[in-house]
Every structure is written in C-alpha cells, then in structure tokens.
Design a protein around this motif. Structure first.
Motif, PDB file in Angstrom:
ATOM      1  N   ARG A   1      63.792 146.102 108.102  1.00  0.00           N
ATOM      2  CA  ARG A   1      63.267 145.803 106.770  1.00  0.00           C
ATOM      3  C   ARG A   1      61.773 145.649 106.940  1.00  0.00           C
TER       4      ARG A   1
ATOM      5  N   TRP B   1      73.807 135.954  96.569  1.00  0.00           N
ATOM      6  CA  TRP B   1      73.342 137.199  97.183  1.00  0.00           C
ATOM      7  C   TRP B   1      74.137 138.416  96.723  1.00  0.00           C
ATOM      8  N   GLY B   2      73.443 139.435  96.243  1.00  0.00           N
ATOM      9  CA  GLY B   2      74.098 140.658  95.802  1.00  0.00           C
ATOM     10  C   GLY B   2      74.718 140.550  94.408  1.00  0.00           C
TER      11      GLY B   2
ATOM     12  N   VAL C   1      69.719 142.128  90.002  1.00  0.00           N
ATOM     13  CA  VAL C   1      70.524 141.867  91.203  1.00  0.00           C
ATOM     14  C   VAL C   1      69.735 140.935  92.127  1.00  0.00           C
TER      15      VAL C   1
ATOM     16  N   ASN D   1      68.567 140.186  95.241  1.00  0.00           N
ATOM     17  CA  ASN D   1      68.410 140.828  96.549  1.00  0.00           C
ATOM     18  C   ASN D   1      67.008 140.534  97.102  1.00  0.00           C
ATOM     19  N   GLU D   2      66.643 141.196  98.185  1.00  0.00           N
ATOM     20  CA  GLU D   2      65.367 140.924  98.854  1.00  0.00           C
ATOM     21  C   GLU D   2      64.179 141.069  97.901  1.00  0.00           C
ATOM     22  N   ASP D   3      64.170 142.165  97.143  1.00  0.00           N
ATOM     23  CA  ASP D   3      63.008 142.422  96.280  1.00  0.00           C
ATOM     24  C   ASP D   3      62.900 141.377  95.175  1.00  0.00           C
ATOM     25  N   TYR D   4      64.056 140.992  94.632  1.00  0.00           N
ATOM     26  CA  TYR D   4      64.040 140.000  93.555  1.00  0.00           C
ATOM     27  C   TYR D   4      63.585 138.636  94.080  1.00  0.00           C
TER      28      TYR D   4
ATOM     29  N   LYS E   1      69.821 134.406 102.012  1.00  0.00           N
ATOM     30  CA  LYS E   1      70.939 135.315 102.227  1.00  0.00           C
ATOM     31  C   LYS E   1      72.075 134.576 102.931  1.00  0.00           C
TER      32      LYS E   1
END
Ligand code: HEC
Ligand SMILES: [Cu+2]
Length: 317
Positions: free
Chosen positions: A136, A247-248, A260, A262-265, A305
């Motif tokens: 990542r 998460w997710g 959603v 996730n990492e970006d959010y 996460k």
C-alpha cells in the motif's frame, strides 16, 4: 524464461512469464506484418514494373470479399490480444485475499518501507519467497513510481491517494527497485533492491532487524496520543461514531449517500473531516493535516482495520 539473455531482467514473480509471453507475441505479430508488407512492396515493385508492351494495371473498384477479409483478420487478432492482455491485467491488479500488507511511502528521494511485523527499512525490501505480498503506497511529495522489473510490475505512487500493487516472488535473489517517474534532481538515485529470501532466512532476518511495534500497535498508541479516543470512545452517546466493526462496510452520510469504510475514506476523515459527515453526527472532528505523517496515518488505518478483525479480538462491542 530469459536466463542468459541479458536484454531481459530476471523473471521472478508468479505472473512475470505471462507478461513476457504476451510481450513476445506483440513483438512477433509486429515483426510478421512488417516483413510481410515490406516483402510484398518489393515483390510487387519488381513483378508489376513498367515493361515494354505491358498493358498497364487492372483497376479493381471495390470487392466485398477483400474488404471482409482485411476487416475480419485484424479484428480477430486484436480481440485475441485484448482478451489475453485483460486476463493478465486482472491477475496483476487483483491481489489474493490473504496477501500480506506492506506499507511504502515514497519521498524525494527514497523509499520507506514498513513490514506487517513492524520492521522498517529504506530503499530495500526484504520479502519471503512464495508469499503473496501487497504494497500500500503513498507519496509524501511528488509523483514517484515503484518499479520492480524482475517481477514485471510498476505502479505510480501518488501524493494524497493510496495506490496498491501485489506480487508473489518465485525465486530467492536480489532484484532492482527503481523509481520510474522523474521526480526531481536526484530521481536517478532513488533506487534500491528487493531481496527475496527463503522462508527461514526471512524469519531470521525479521528477528535480527529491530522490530519496533507493528503498524497496528503504533496506530493504537497514536489513537490515544492524538486524543482520538476522547470522542471515539466506542460507547453510545459519544461525540464521535464508534469505529469498531466498520471495515469494508457502508457508512451512511448526512447527505443521504453512503461511503465504504476503507483506507481512502479513513485517510480523508483524518485529514479533511469536513469532506463527509456521518449521519447523526456533528462536524466536530478537528483536522489532523500537518500533524500526522503518512506513516502515522497508515498506522492508524492498520489499527482501525484490526478493530473489525474477529481474529484480532476486534468486532466486539
Ligand atoms: C472532537 C472529537 C473528535 C476527535 C478528537 C476525533 N474525531 Fe473522528 N470523528 C468525530 C465526529 C463527530 C465524526 C463524525 C462526523 C464526521 O464525519 O465529520 C468523526 C468521524 C471519524 C471517522 C469516520 C467514521 C465513520 O463512522 O464513518 C473516522 C475514521 C475518524 N473520525 C477517525 C478519527 C481519528 C483517527 C482521530 C484521531 C486522529 C479522530 N477521529 C479524532 C469526532 C472526533
Ligand atoms: Cu521518485
């Protein structure tokens, strides 16, 4: 496949041979048609040259058979290449679900890497052989590009947005790592190596390197140190939403849309909290832009996460 031919780098990932075969097919098809056309030009020039008493060319005004022929043949070839290359693309862009997460931050002019077990390194990446690994990646300044020729994979590393790539090395060895996007005066020195090790050697290397804390534990500490926990207490009635088990999942926003988790959010929530507001909450969250480095944000993400991972004791109320 290319052993002994110095024109090609080693082929050392699960999909590198597939990329090579496709590349070779493209070159082969191009050479075939180049030679065919060149040969016909020469042949016809000789065969149909102006000669004493020749009647001149016979003009053809349209031929359905010919038209169909030179439409269908390229169509079949191009569609076959399309299907073939798309299959390879799917393989390269979709990591196996159990891929190990490594973090990469690019910076003028170095690569900073963190292992899932916490070890950090600069410009070298040690990985075990035969294990799918997902990187990542994010940049702290300009656009860089993470390129491992022996694995046939290259992905841009952007400021402000995560990109990912995955590979599974098939052969122990040391391979080149390049920055493949011009990124300033020392771009050419932004190089390193990927060291693929047998499982036992990798374990030994891990225990020899200063482990520090896992990204997840660092994230947990930051969560307390930055006082995130004063609002995100996980209790009903808290000022901030509960972050466990999300998460997710889809999160309902105050404007009726969803996003959603996730990492970006999460990254956006930390840096630009006003961009999206969770339904039922006030815009109370301060921005942490300028206070947290990309590595720290990645740690917070790893921690959040883990809060949703039953195996880590997360997802509990
Ligand atoms: C002053 C209280 C406060 C603090 C401190 C705070 N937050 Fe928040 N946070 C909120 C509120 C309120 C929301 C929901 C409103 C919104 O989305 O802006 C939120 C939303 C979020 C979301 C999105 C949650 C969801 O359910 O979609 C994440 C992720 C988040 N915060 C992480 C953090 C992290 C990480 C920190 C510490 C670095 C932090 N917050 C510190 C109040 C806070
Ligand atoms: Cu670079």
């Amino acid at each position: 496949m290319w052993k002994g031919i110095p024109l090609f780098p080693d082929s050392a990932s699960t999909y590198s041979d597939a990329v090579d075969y496709f590349y070779l097919a493209l070159v082969g098809i191009s050479i075939f048609f180049t030679l065919l056309i060149a040969a016909l030009v020469v042949l016809f020039a000789i065969r149909f040259r102006a000669r004493e008493g020749s009647a001149g060319a016979t003009q053809i005004h349209g031929s359905h058979v010919l038209e169909l022929f030179w439409t269908a043949v390229p169509l079949v070839i191009v569609m076959a290449l399309f299907v073939w290359s798309t299959k390879i693309w799917f393989t390269i862009t979709r990591p196996p679900a159990h891929a190990e997460q490594y973090y990469v931050t690019g910076k003028q002019w170095m690569w900073k890497i963190q292992h899932p077990t916490g070890q950090r390194e600069i410009n070298t990446l040690h990985v075990p052989v035969n294990v799918p690994i997902q990187l990542r990646m994010i940049s702290e300044d300009v656009i860089h590009s993470f390129f491992i020729p022996a694995f046939r994979v290259k992905r841009d590393v952007l400021p402000g947005r995560y990109s990912t790539m995955w590979f599974e090395a098939t052969k122990a060895g040391t391979y080149h790592l390049f920055c493949a996007e011009y990124c300033g005066t020392k771009h050419s020195q932004m190089i390193g190596s990927v060291i693929v090790m047998e499982q036992e050697d990798y374990q030994r290397w891990l225990s020899g390197a200063a482990a520090g804390e896992t990204p997840q534990v660092q994230g947990e500490k930051l969560f307390a140190a930055m006082r995130c926990d004063t609002c995100h207490t996980g209790q009903p009635g808290a000022r901030g939403p509960k972050l466990q088990g999300l998460w997710g999942q889809k999160v309902d926003l105050s404007d009726g849309s969803t996003v959603v988790f996730n990492e970006d959010y999460v990254r956006e929530s930390i840096l630009i909290p006003t961009a999206k507001t969770v339904a039922g909450f006030q815009q109370l969250m301060p921005t942490y832009a300028g206070q947290l480095g990309e590595d720290q944000i990645l740690s917070l993400i790893a921690y959040l996460k883990s809060l949703s991972d039953p195996a880590q004791g997360g997802a509990k109320p």
